[in-house]
Write a protein that holds these residues in place. Sequence first.
Motif, PDB file in Angstrom:
ATOM      1  N   UNK A 426       0.854  -1.188   0.000  1.00 47.45           N
ATOM      2  CA  UNK A 426       0.000   0.000   0.000  1.00 47.45           C
ATOM      3  C   UNK A 426       0.891   1.240   0.000  1.00 47.45           C
ATOM      4  N   UNK A 427       0.453   2.271  -0.696  1.00 52.53           N
ATOM      5  CA  UNK A 427       1.193   3.523  -0.711  1.00 52.53           C
ATOM      6  C   UNK A 427       2.298   3.540  -1.754  1.00 52.53           C
ATOM      7  N   UNK A 428       3.068   4.652  -1.737  1.00 55.98           N
ATOM      8  CA  UNK A 428       4.115   4.873  -2.722  1.00 55.98           C
ATOM      9  C   UNK A 428       5.479   4.511  -2.161  1.00 55.98           C
ATOM     10  N   UNK A 429       6.421   4.205  -3.081  1.00 55.15           N
ATOM     11  CA  UNK A 429       7.792   3.915  -2.661  1.00 55.15           C
ATOM     12  C   UNK A 429       8.326   2.674  -3.354  1.00 55.15           C
ATOM     13  N   UNK A 430       9.618   2.441  -3.160  1.00 53.81           N
ATOM     14  CA  UNK A 430      10.244   1.254  -3.738  1.00 53.81           C
ATOM     15  C   UNK A 430      11.207   1.620  -4.846  1.00 53.81           C
ATOM     16  N   UNK A 431      11.429   0.684  -5.746  1.00 47.22           N
ATOM     17  CA  UNK A 431      12.394   0.919  -6.805  1.00 47.22           C
ATOM     18  C   UNK A 431      12.324  -0.137  -7.894  1.00 47.22           C
ATOM     19  N   UNK A 432      13.002   0.172  -8.987  1.00 43.08           N
ATOM     20  CA  UNK A 432      13.109  -0.741 -10.120  1.00 43.08           C
ATOM     21  C   UNK A 432      14.577  -1.103 -10.296  1.00 43.08           C
ATOM     22  N   UNK A 433      14.854  -2.400 -10.414  1.00 47.09           N
ATOM     23  CA  UNK A 433      16.193  -2.914 -10.661  1.00 47.09           C
ATOM     24  C   UNK A 433      16.244  -3.497 -12.067  1.00 47.09           C
ATOM     25  N   UNK A 440      31.199 -10.314 -21.325  1.00 43.59           N
ATOM     26  CA  UNK A 440      31.647 -10.562 -19.948  1.00 43.59           C
ATOM     27  C   UNK A 440      31.473  -9.339 -19.074  1.00 43.59           C
ATOM     28  N   UNK A 441      30.469  -8.531 -19.383  1.00 45.72           N
ATOM     29  CA  UNK A 441      30.172  -7.333 -18.597  1.00 45.72           C
ATOM     30  C   UNK A 441      28.716  -7.357 -18.161  1.00 45.72           C
ATOM     31  N   UNK A 442      28.466  -6.846 -16.971  1.00 43.27           N
ATOM     32  CA  UNK A 442      27.117  -6.778 -16.423  1.00 43.27           C
ATOM     33  C   UNK A 442      26.877  -5.350 -15.942  1.00 43.27           C
ATOM     34  N   UNK A 443      25.841  -4.715 -16.494  1.00 45.46           N
ATOM     35  CA  UNK A 443      25.498  -3.362 -16.063  1.00 45.46           C
ATOM     36  C   UNK A 443      24.174  -3.427 -15.311  1.00 45.46           C
ATOM     37  N   UNK A 444      24.175  -2.843 -14.114  1.00 43.54           N
ATOM     38  CA  UNK A 444      22.986  -2.825 -13.275  1.00 43.54           C
ATOM     39  C   UNK A 444      22.486  -1.402 -13.090  1.00 43.54           C
ATOM     40  N   UNK A 445      21.171  -1.252 -12.992  1.00 46.45           N
ATOM     41  CA  UNK A 445      20.543   0.056 -12.787  1.00 46.45           C
ATOM     42  C   UNK A 445      19.534  -0.056 -11.660  1.00 46.45           C
ATOM     43  N   UNK A 446      19.500   0.981 -10.825  1.00 45.97           N
ATOM     44  CA  UNK A 446      18.469   1.076  -9.792  1.00 45.97           C
ATOM     45  C   UNK A 446      17.848   2.458  -9.877  1.00 45.97           C
ATOM     46  N   UNK A 447      16.514   2.497  -9.874  1.00 44.57           N
ATOM     47  CA  UNK A 447      15.801   3.761  -9.843  1.00 44.57           C
ATOM     48  C   UNK A 447      14.812   3.707  -8.695  1.00 44.57           C
ATOM     49  N   UNK A 448      15.089   4.491  -7.665  1.00 44.78           N
ATOM     50  CA  UNK A 448      14.249   4.480  -6.472  1.00 44.78           C
ATOM     51  C   UNK A 448      13.482   5.776  -6.321  1.00 44.78           C
ATOM     52  N   UNK A 449      12.210   5.674  -5.929  1.00 41.20           N
ATOM     53  CA  UNK A 449      11.392   6.871  -5.751  1.00 41.20           C
ATOM     54  C   UNK A 449       9.983   6.501  -5.330  1.00 41.20           C
ATOM     55  N   UNK A 450       9.053   7.331  -5.691  1.00 43.50           N
ATOM     56  CA  UNK A 450       7.659   7.131  -5.280  1.00 43.50           C
ATOM     57  C   UNK A 450       6.930   6.290  -6.333  1.00 43.50           C
ATOM     58  N   UNK A 451       7.322   5.018  -6.382  1.00 34.93           N
ATOM     59  CA  UNK A 451       6.746   4.115  -7.363  1.00 34.93           C
ATOM     60  C   UNK A 451       5.411   3.549  -6.877  1.00 34.93           C
ATOM     61  N   UNK A 452       4.561   3.201  -7.846  1.00 32.23           N
ATOM     62  CA  UNK A 452       3.312   2.481  -7.571  1.00 32.23           C
ATOM     63  C   UNK A 452       3.078   1.506  -8.712  1.00 32.23           C
ATOM     64  N   UNK A 453       2.115   0.637  -8.545  1.00 28.12           N
ATOM     65  CA  UNK A 453       1.794  -0.336  -9.598  1.00 28.12           C
ATOM     66  C   UNK A 453       1.427   0.360 -10.905  1.00 28.12           C
TER      67      UNK A 453
END
Length: 482
Positions: A426-433, A440-453
């Motif tokens: 319930x409510x806003x928050x979280x992130x997308x990975x 042979x390289x791995x790039x990761x991204x994180x975007x955190x904020x007021x996420x919702x469904x």
Amino acid sequence: MSDPIEDLENLKHEGLNVNPLPASEVRRRGTRMRRRNNAIAAVGALAVIAVVATPLAVVARGGDDASPGPVGTPSPSPTRTVDGAGWLQAIPGSSGDFDLTALPDDATFRYDVRPLPVVDDLTLCGVPTFSTRSNDPVAPAVDFLGATYSEPGTDGSAGRTLALYENDEVAAKVLDAVRHGVETCPTEQQGQGAPLVYAAVDTELPAEDSYVFTQQARMDKDLLADLTVFQVARVGNAVYLATDHTSAGGPQVVDAEVQRMATLSAPVLSDMCIFAAEPCRTPSGAESASAEAHPSIGEGAVSAIPADFPLDRDIASPEGDPLDGPSAKAQGVPPLDLCGRSVWPVDGVERLAVTATGPEYRESRELVTFSRSADVTAALDALRQAVKDCPEIPGDTSANDQLISLQEADLAAADDSVTFSMTYREGLGGGVYQFARVGRALVGTFNGGEWSTDTLPAGVEEISGKTEALLPELCVWTVEGC
């Protein structure tokens, strides 16, 4: 105050043998094994890769007979030159070259690696004694890595730092500075608290130079407590610092802890031979300063991350604040623990990271390179499986439960990828990975904020577009190259 004798009888990490060989025997066997390995390499026979040149690791791992590795033609180990050319300036990854978290096979705990120094900023009697940064009394480190462990439910903790310096002369001065700091600070007053006493320990580690000392709180004339044992060891231009803390103190506890730490550090000290003037092997994850500048391609080749790699492309702070990075020391994708399984950070050869922050906002990107395709595939598979096995993480209330969901993402330029979200019930928050592999390289991204469904689909599409635009830059780590 706990009973020191009782604490001694119940030292943490029980069950671990603490019988390291004498230093003289370590050197004798190490010389014998190095000569054996060099002779094998010279005739192009089987490469002995299972054992390195310090038998403490042999004792800890159980056996003196090395199992032969795959047939090949090993490269001769380079010799560092007097002026410093050839000294490693980056710590190789743990994929067979160097692992700061290494422990004997019968150890009952494990270290967690950290991209920051864990044992650092050592100040004795108000005088700076050691730091990996510019305020070190000798010189800053050119690269460093940390590892840490905390005993659940106790005051026990342990830490490790490996620091690389420009050459062996600088590293030797760093160790001498620590030795001098302890010698000039036998007692340190702590205001109203118990004074701290420092003392050198008459012991020798299997290294070119070493120094072991203790810090204890003097509770009264005859009682010492809160013991911390410090190990400092140098091989070539590398300095290893390890600490171990227990609430007990006194001579008996010191003897037991010093011996136990010698056993625990044996595998790491053994592998430090790659930093020596005459290294035991050429690490696959490091290029000598005299190597050709052009990148290598193909399986097993490791190209350094270019200095101008555009990891910060399309990343900006909402309010124009400066970015953290790109650099090997910058914050990257936040550590990720899914239902008790730690899946990020991962151990690779090199790391580059960048992070932008703002109110209720964080965008991080991290690049990790590997020496083998199998290693990066395993890292990505572990991430994907952990997400599938952990659909939710309970919160303090049901509303605060974190829901973890795989997301569809269009990343045609990636060899493989996984994208998932972590949002609250319930409510806003979280992130997308988002994690994408190319070669042979791995790039990761994180975007955190007021996420919702409701905002996830558009957000994932935007993140994927940024990732897709960066992926062609990873061609240096493919078999074909750029």
